[in-house]
Design a protein around this motif. Structure first.
Motif, mmCIF file in Angstrom:
data_model
loop_
_atom_site.group_PDB
_atom_site.id
_atom_site.type_symbol
_atom_site.label_atom_id
_atom_site.label_comp_id
_atom_site.label_asym_id
_atom_site.label_seq_id
_atom_site.Cartn_x
_atom_site.Cartn_y
_atom_site.Cartn_z
ATOM 1 N N ILE A 125 0.825 -1.218 0.000
ATOM 2 C CA ILE A 125 0.000 0.000 0.000
ATOM 3 C C ILE A 125 0.860 1.268 0.000
ATOM 4 N N ILE A 136 0.880 3.405 -2.942
ATOM 5 C CA ILE A 136 -0.433 3.898 -3.369
ATOM 6 C C ILE A 136 -0.877 5.100 -2.543
ATOM 7 N N TYR A 137 -0.904 4.933 -1.221
ATOM 8 C CA TYR A 137 -1.431 6.079 -0.462
ATOM 9 C C TYR A 137 -0.360 7.157 -0.253
ATOM 10 N N ALA A 138 -0.853 8.322 0.129
ATOM 11 C CA ALA A 138 0.006 9.511 0.255
ATOM 12 C C ALA A 138 0.683 9.844 -1.073
ATOM 13 N N GLY A 139 0.021 9.502 -2.156
ATOM 14 C CA GLY A 139 0.552 9.770 -3.496
ATOM 15 C C GLY A 139 1.110 8.510 -4.115
ATOM 16 N N THR A 140 0.508 8.074 -5.208
ATOM 17 C CA THR A 140 0.978 6.847 -5.867
ATOM 18 C C THR A 140 2.353 7.089 -6.501
ATOM 19 N N GLU A 149 3.161 6.685 -9.502
ATOM 20 C CA GLU A 149 2.996 7.397 -10.774
ATOM 21 C C GLU A 149 2.885 8.903 -10.526
ATOM 22 N N MET A 157 5.370 12.102 -11.592
ATOM 23 C CA MET A 157 4.932 13.350 -12.236
ATOM 24 C C MET A 157 5.461 14.562 -11.475
HETATM 25 C C1 LIG Z 1 -5.340 2.477 3.739
HETATM 26 C C2 LIG Z 1 -5.510 3.810 3.048
HETATM 27 C C3 LIG Z 1 -5.433 4.976 3.791
HETATM 28 C C4 LIG Z 1 -5.603 6.212 3.178
HETATM 29 N N1 LIG Z 1 -5.526 7.320 3.960
HETATM 30 C C5 LIG Z 1 -5.749 8.528 3.409
HETATM 31 C C6 LIG Z 1 -5.725 9.704 4.222
HETATM 32 O O1 LIG Z 1 -5.520 9.650 5.423
HETATM 33 N N2 LIG Z 1 -5.963 10.901 3.626
HETATM 34 C C7 LIG Z 1 -6.228 10.992 2.295
HETATM 35 O O2 LIG Z 1 -6.441 12.096 1.809
HETATM 36 N N3 LIG Z 1 -6.238 9.896 1.512
HETATM 37 C C8 LIG Z 1 -6.021 8.666 2.027
HETATM 38 N N4 LIG Z 1 -6.054 7.543 1.230
HETATM 39 C C9 LIG Z 1 -6.334 7.681 -0.194
HETATM 40 C C10 LIG Z 1 -5.047 7.552 -0.989
HETATM 41 O O3 LIG Z 1 -4.252 8.695 -0.869
HETATM 42 C C11 LIG Z 1 -5.459 7.260 -2.439
HETATM 43 O O4 LIG Z 1 -5.847 5.883 -2.484
HETATM 44 C C12 LIG Z 1 -4.307 7.523 -3.401
HETATM 45 O O5 LIG Z 1 -4.060 8.889 -3.538
HETATM 46 C C13 LIG Z 1 -4.609 6.945 -4.785
HETATM 47 O O6 LIG Z 1 -5.826 7.426 -5.257
HETATM 48 P P1 LIG Z 1 -6.927 6.399 -5.770
HETATM 49 O O7 LIG Z 1 -6.996 5.247 -4.827
HETATM 50 O O8 LIG Z 1 -8.146 7.202 -6.054
HETATM 51 O O9 LIG Z 1 -6.339 5.824 -7.114
HETATM 52 P P2 LIG Z 1 -6.473 6.490 -8.556
HETATM 53 O O10 LIG Z 1 -6.153 7.929 -8.476
HETATM 54 O O11 LIG Z 1 -7.770 6.055 -9.136
HETATM 55 O O12 LIG Z 1 -5.272 5.762 -9.284
HETATM 56 C C14 LIG Z 1 -5.376 4.426 -9.772
HETATM 57 C C15 LIG Z 1 -4.113 4.130 -10.515
HETATM 58 O O13 LIG Z 1 -3.984 4.993 -11.643
HETATM 59 C C16 LIG Z 1 -2.763 5.698 -11.587
HETATM 60 N N5 LIG Z 1 -2.927 7.044 -12.114
HETATM 61 C C17 LIG Z 1 -3.887 7.931 -11.749
HETATM 62 N N6 LIG Z 1 -3.720 9.096 -12.392
HETATM 63 C C18 LIG Z 1 -2.632 8.927 -13.201
HETATM 64 C C19 LIG Z 1 -1.963 9.766 -14.131
HETATM 65 N N7 LIG Z 1 -2.366 11.019 -14.383
HETATM 66 N N8 LIG Z 1 -0.862 9.273 -14.744
HETATM 67 C C20 LIG Z 1 -0.453 8.003 -14.507
HETATM 68 N N9 LIG Z 1 -1.063 7.159 -13.653
HETATM 69 C C21 LIG Z 1 -2.124 7.614 -12.998
HETATM 70 C C22 LIG Z 1 -2.378 5.720 -10.124
HETATM 71 O O14 LIG Z 1 -0.971 5.895 -9.981
HETATM 72 C C23 LIG Z 1 -2.833 4.347 -9.686
HETATM 73 O O15 LIG Z 1 -1.885 3.380 -10.013
HETATM 74 C C24 LIG Z 1 -5.854 6.293 1.811
HETATM 75 C C25 LIG Z 1 -5.909 5.116 1.050
HETATM 76 C C26 LIG Z 1 -5.743 3.886 1.646
HETATM 77 C C27 LIG Z 1 -5.826 2.625 0.810
#
Ligand SMILES: Cc1cc2nc3c(=O)[nH]c(=O)nc-3n(C[C@H](O)[C@H](O)[C@H](O)COP(=O)(O)OP(=O)(O)OC[C@H]3O[C@@H](n4cnc5c(N)ncnc54)[C@H](O)[C@@H]3O)c2cc1C
Length: 62
Positions: free
Chosen positions: A41, A44-48, A50, A54
């Protein structure tokens, strides 16, 4: 840059450690499966990863 590098490395290390356990590594009875999920994880979280790439590329004027 540190977030990208460290979390991708943690993912690789956890994956290789799980591999050592074979099928047991997949079972929740074994702590390694939890370590794997927790490492996974991080990219993924705190900025993926990808999104990290960027942000880094913007900083490099690319
Ligand atoms: C256990 C957990 C705790 C979390 N805690 C918090 C928290 O405390 N506060 C908070 O604000 N958020 C929290 N999150 C949310 C987390 O920050 C997001 O899951 C994360 O930012 C990814 O967003 P998403 O899941 O919507 O994936 P998406 O944005 O839908 O991304 C899906 C995939 O597509 C890729 N992708 C998306 N856009 C692009 C692009 N332009 N170019 C290339 N690839 C791209 C991503 O890298 C990823 O691989 C939490 C998530 C989890 C699972």
């Amino acid at each position: 840059m540190a977030k990208l590098w460290v979390t991708e490395m943690a993912k690789r290390v956890a994956d290789r450690c799980l591999q050592i356990f074979g099928g047991y590594g997949y079972c929740t009875d074994y702590l390694i499966s939890r370590f794997y999920v927790d490492a996974r994880i991080q990219t993924i979280y705190a900025g993926t990863s990808e999104v990290m790439k960027m942000i880094i590329s913007r900083g490099l004027d690319m």
